[in-house]
Design a protein around this motif. Structure first.
Motif, mmCIF file in Angstrom:
data_model
loop_
_atom_site.group_PDB
_atom_site.id
_atom_site.type_symbol
_atom_site.label_atom_id
_atom_site.label_comp_id
_atom_site.label_asym_id
_atom_site.label_seq_id
_atom_site.Cartn_x
_atom_site.Cartn_y
_atom_site.Cartn_z
ATOM 1 N N ASP A 93 164.923 0.507 88.674
ATOM 2 C CA ASP A 93 165.573 1.682 89.255
ATOM 3 C C ASP A 93 166.787 2.030 88.413
ATOM 4 O O ASP A 93 167.727 1.235 88.318
ATOM 5 C CB ASP A 93 166.013 1.408 90.697
ATOM 6 C CG ASP A 93 164.858 1.046 91.617
ATOM 7 O OD1 ASP A 93 163.697 1.185 91.188
ATOM 8 O OD2 ASP A 93 165.126 0.629 92.757
ATOM 9 N N SER A 145 155.274 -0.454 95.201
ATOM 10 C CA SER A 145 155.071 0.999 95.167
ATOM 11 C C SER A 145 155.399 1.713 96.467
ATOM 12 O O SER A 145 155.419 2.942 96.505
ATOM 13 C CB SER A 145 153.612 1.307 94.790
ATOM 14 O OG SER A 145 153.312 0.799 93.513
ATOM 15 N N ALA A 201 157.548 0.058 87.422
ATOM 16 C CA ALA A 201 157.354 -1.240 88.074
ATOM 17 C C ALA A 201 156.584 -2.117 87.103
ATOM 18 O O ALA A 201 155.729 -1.637 86.351
ATOM 19 C CB ALA A 201 156.602 -1.098 89.393
ATOM 20 N N ARG A 205 165.806 -3.749 101.397
ATOM 21 C CA ARG A 205 164.747 -4.000 100.429
ATOM 22 C C ARG A 205 164.442 -5.489 100.313
ATOM 23 O O ARG A 205 163.280 -5.886 100.174
ATOM 24 C CB ARG A 205 165.139 -3.418 99.066
ATOM 25 C CG ARG A 205 164.997 -1.905 98.993
ATOM 26 C CD ARG A 205 165.317 -1.350 97.624
ATOM 27 N NE ARG A 205 166.751 -1.315 97.366
ATOM 28 C CZ ARG A 205 167.374 -2.001 96.431
ATOM 29 N NH1 ARG A 205 166.678 -2.806 95.638
ATOM 30 N NH2 ARG A 205 168.667 -1.899 96.260
ATOM 31 N N ASP A 235 170.192 -1.025 91.812
ATOM 32 C CA ASP A 235 168.879 -0.835 91.225
ATOM 33 C C ASP A 235 168.094 -2.138 91.205
ATOM 34 O O ASP A 235 168.657 -3.210 91.086
ATOM 35 C CB ASP A 235 168.960 -0.242 89.810
ATOM 36 C CG ASP A 235 169.740 -1.089 88.837
ATOM 37 O OD1 ASP A 235 169.224 -2.143 88.429
ATOM 38 O OD2 ASP A 235 170.853 -0.693 88.480
ATOM 39 N N CYS A 236 166.796 -2.025 91.354
ATOM 40 C CA CYS A 236 165.791 -3.060 91.131
ATOM 41 C C CYS A 236 165.634 -4.045 92.291
ATOM 42 O O CYS A 236 166.603 -4.532 92.861
ATOM 43 C CB CYS A 236 166.049 -3.839 89.844
ATOM 44 S SG CYS A 236 166.212 -2.811 88.376
ATOM 45 N N ASN A 261 160.183 1.132 96.521
ATOM 46 C CA ASN A 261 160.034 2.227 95.574
ATOM 47 C C ASN A 261 160.995 3.348 95.988
ATOM 48 O O ASN A 261 160.866 3.931 97.064
ATOM 49 C CB ASN A 261 158.592 2.731 95.581
ATOM 50 C CG ASN A 261 158.361 3.897 94.631
ATOM 51 O OD1 ASN A 261 159.163 4.170 93.756
ATOM 52 N ND2 ASN A 261 157.240 4.576 94.818
ATOM 53 N N GLU A 295 170.008 6.733 91.144
ATOM 54 C CA GLU A 295 168.917 5.884 90.708
ATOM 55 C C GLU A 295 167.619 6.233 91.436
ATOM 56 O O GLU A 295 167.634 6.602 92.604
ATOM 57 C CB GLU A 295 169.230 4.402 90.977
ATOM 58 C CG GLU A 295 170.370 3.837 90.164
ATOM 59 C CD GLU A 295 171.732 4.111 90.784
ATOM 60 O OE1 GLU A 295 171.789 4.784 91.840
ATOM 61 O OE2 GLU A 295 172.738 3.664 90.212
ATOM 62 N N HIS A 296 166.536 6.119 90.711
ATOM 63 C CA HIS A 296 165.218 6.132 91.337
ATOM 64 C C HIS A 296 164.322 5.204 90.527
ATOM 65 O O HIS A 296 164.667 4.784 89.418
ATOM 66 C CB HIS A 296 164.640 7.545 91.435
ATOM 67 C CG HIS A 296 164.270 8.161 90.117
ATOM 68 N ND1 HIS A 296 165.166 8.886 89.347
ATOM 69 C CD2 HIS A 296 163.096 8.172 89.418
ATOM 70 C CE1 HIS A 296 164.575 9.311 88.254
ATOM 71 N NE2 HIS A 296 163.312 8.896 88.272
ATOM 72 N N THR A 297 163.178 4.866 91.089
ATOM 73 C CA THR A 297 162.280 3.933 90.422
ATOM 74 C C THR A 297 161.608 4.630 89.246
ATOM 75 O O THR A 297 160.874 5.606 89.421
ATOM 76 C CB THR A 297 161.223 3.396 91.410
ATOM 77 O OG1 THR A 297 161.898 2.720 92.479
ATOM 78 C CG2 THR A 297 160.282 2.420 90.719
ATOM 79 N N ASP A 343 156.861 6.803 88.599
ATOM 80 C CA ASP A 343 156.687 6.416 90.004
ATOM 81 C C ASP A 343 155.463 5.512 90.104
ATOM 82 O O ASP A 343 154.330 5.956 89.851
ATOM 83 C CB ASP A 343 156.499 7.676 90.855
ATOM 84 C CG ASP A 343 156.379 7.390 92.342
ATOM 85 O OD1 ASP A 343 156.120 6.222 92.720
ATOM 86 O OD2 ASP A 343 156.533 8.334 93.139
ATOM 87 N N THR A 393 160.691 -3.739 90.427
ATOM 88 C CA THR A 393 160.894 -2.329 90.151
ATOM 89 C C THR A 393 162.038 -2.196 89.150
ATOM 90 O O THR A 393 162.882 -3.082 89.017
ATOM 91 C CB THR A 393 161.268 -1.554 91.420
ATOM 92 O OG1 THR A 393 162.426 -2.167 92.014
ATOM 93 C CG2 THR A 393 160.122 -1.527 92.409
#
Length: 344
Positions: A129, A298, A318, A275, A111-112, A303, A313-315, A332, A127
């Motif tokens: 996440d 984004s 931010a 990323r 994440d992140c 993202n 995990e998802h964002t 989001d 972000t």
């Protein structure tokens, strides 16, 4: 603070117990609902359900470590419990939830994505996440502690006393999950970040404090002020620090001495490397305007869009941190407008 906000904002003031009490009282219904939702959604993510009585010995061990290392935060947790009318073990569980999840049982994607730029107009952006569909648990806290002129703005999720943020000295702190070593009762990194924001006025002071804290789990902490930026990778109570004018980090260890001990799975590692590379390329074309930075954060692959699986995990937000200001896009970031919170 801007006039119309979607994200709950709390200004808490006083001694540690009072800070926690005001936080808990303001968020009481939401925190109790979160705890009742599969024990803050742990039982919707873990392969086997757990119960509070089952977790109490572990929670007690964490509380002992938190109390020994950061007694003010332990007292604030007690205030949170009283204000929200939950028991102390539930209040501690809200702080150590990520450590209870661990990483061996959960097929994490990491994440992140986090970057920082030191200078006359320093900025730290990232972000957030997370799994567990925590978009609905976001709040922002302004913390005015008795006995000090230092004030703090922090992003919080589901009763956390800290997650990331900035203080009135111009120190900003962000983070990334990195996976490795033995996770054990100690100070959760989220609480450690709050401790830094409460007590450190610079990157150097924050690094010194991090070296002394018994952190519970592996993490990367990103620090930024007007003079320097740094990342601090933590693994099994060992600390590795890199300084520079700008720092960029995702979810794999960057320091050569930690890289061989990385336990991120191959798919998550590939995502993390991609990323990192994409973010570096995009940052080369923008300045420090928050909206330009949100444009970087984004867009895929930085993202991470929700695929409907609560275990993945998802964002969920931010953030762009500037001196005295926290710019937030909750949920989001590609679809939500920016909210701005300013230290009063």
């Amino acid at each position: 603070m801007n006039a119309v906000l979607r994200t709950p904002f709390l200004r808490v003031e006083g001694d540690p117990f009072a800070l926690g009490y005001q936080h808990g009282q303001a968020r009481a219904a939401d925190l109790r609902a979160f705890l009742d939702d599969g024990l803050c959604r742990l039982n919707r993510i873990l392969p086997e359900p757990v119960s509070l009585p089952e977790l109490r010995p572990t929670i007690d061990a964490y509380l002992a470590e938190i109390t020994a290392a950061t007694p003010d935060l332990a007292e604030e947790i007690r205030g949170l419990a009283a204000g929200a009318d939950i028991d102390l073990w539930e209040a501690v569980l809200l702080q150590v939830r990520r450590e209870i999840l661990g990483y061996q049982k959960i097929p994490t994607a990491g994440d992140c994505t986090t970057f920082a730029l030191a200078g006359p107009d320093p900025v730290l952006a990232q972000t957030v996440d997370l799994n567990g569909n925590l978009d609905d648990q976001i709040s922002v806290l302004e913390i005015v502690r008795a006995g000090t002129s230092r004030r703090t703005l922090v992003l919080s999720f589901g009763g956390l006393l800290g997650y990331l943020g900035l203080n009135s000295d111009g120190l900003a702190v962000g983070l990334n999950l990195v996976l490795g070593g033995q996770w054990r009762p100690g100070v959760p990194p989220y609480l450690a970040i709050r401790h830094l924001l409460d007590n450190a006025g610079s990157v150097e002071e924050a690094v010194s404090m991090l070296r002394e804290l018994p952190l519970a789990s592996s993490r990367n902490i990103v620090l930024c002020d007007r003079d320097t930026a740094a990342y601090v990778e933590v693994l099994d109570q060992e600390v590795r620090v890199e300084y520079g004018r700008n720092m960029l980090h995702t979810n794999h260890f960057l320091h050569p001495s930690f890289a061989p001990r990385d336990e991120i799975n191959v798919f998550a590692r590939n995502s993390s490397i991609r990323r990192l590379e994409v973010c570096r390329t995009r940052l080369a074309t923008v300045g420090t305007d928050p909206e330009d930075l949100f444009a970087v954060l984004s867009a895929p692959p930085i993202n991470v869009v929700d695929n409907g699986d609560i275990r993945r995990e998802h964002t969920v937000a931010a953030v762009v941190l500037c001196p005295d200001r926290l710019h937030l896009r909750p949920g989001d970031p590609a679809t939500h407008p920016t909210e701005i919170f300013t230290l009063s």
